[in-house]
Design a protein around this motif. Sequence first.
Motif, short mmCIF file in Angstrom:
data_model
loop_
_atom_site.label_atom_id
_atom_site.label_comp_id
_atom_site.label_asym_id
_atom_site.label_seq_id
_atom_site.Cartn_x
_atom_site.Cartn_y
_atom_site.Cartn_z
N ILE A 22 0.81 -1.23 0.00
CA ILE A 22 0.00 0.00 0.00
C ILE A 22 0.84 1.27 0.00
CG2 ILE A 22 -1.94 -1.17 1.09
CD1 ILE A 22 -1.28 0.22 3.68
N THR A 94 -2.63 4.80 -2.32
CA THR A 94 -3.79 3.95 -2.56
C THR A 94 -5.05 4.69 -2.13
OG1 THR A 94 -3.73 2.92 -0.35
CG2 THR A 94 -2.51 1.81 -2.10
N TRP A 96 -8.93 3.55 -0.42
CA TRP A 96 -9.37 2.43 0.40
C TRP A 96 -10.84 2.58 0.75
CZ3 TRP A 96 -6.16 6.37 1.94
CH2 TRP A 96 -6.68 7.26 2.90
N HIS A 125 -8.38 -1.99 -1.10
CA HIS A 125 -7.39 -0.98 -1.49
C HIS A 125 -7.29 -0.93 -3.01
CE1 HIS A 125 -5.58 -0.65 2.61
NE2 HIS A 125 -6.02 -1.90 2.70
N LYS A 127 -4.70 0.50 -5.70
CA LYS A 127 -3.35 1.04 -5.87
C LYS A 127 -3.32 2.10 -6.97
CE LYS A 127 1.13 0.89 -5.04
NZ LYS A 127 1.71 1.19 -3.71
#
Length: 218
Positions: A22, A94, A96, A125, A127
């Motif tokens: 992350i 990231t 989330w 998450h 990316k």
Amino acid sequence: MPQSSTCIETMRVKIKSHLQIIYGESEGRLLISFKKRNRAKQHYEQHFYDWPEEADRATQYAAEQANNGTDVYTGAHLFRTEPGTKENALPLTTLWADIDHDELPVDAPRPTLIVASSPGRWQAHWKLDEPIDPGEGELLNKRLTHMIKADPSGSDLTQVLRPPGTRNYKYPKTPIVEVVEHDPTRIYDAAQLDKLLPPLPTIASHQPTQITPPSVMS
């Protein structure tokens, strides 16, 4: 019961691997937060470490705390300095969301990483291909949360999340937090997400009449 040193090392490796996913190659202050099971109130202890220089020391301490019956959380992003406030947030790597249902809309972007944090609840998450401004990232987070009908309280810049390998002590069976899906090829461009995600609902401009509630004895 406390586990062996081998199990603690396995847990440490899982935590570190998760954070590497992350945070990517970003540098900053890693927030690790703890909540003791015997605390009557929601009081969290914050500990900060230089990432990635102190990654091993930080994840070792997190694994030891988790092994001793402590709920462990890590920052959803890195910070410039302490404390872990919005003002100290570094660019996001990231997006989330905290999800309590197992189906996403068909037109929603598929998460890069999905973590089962408790029975019937997941942390997802997405990316990013490059870090983005914290304010812009938080707004995208809120729009993404709205699109997939996730928990709106989990989209802000002060969010902490359970790392894989630790246990969730809120439940009697203390389930292990674990990765259930990871596809490293799912990398997203923030500008493309901005075009895809719906706007947030408009808040009505009128204000309700303020009524002073009766006093309540505690």
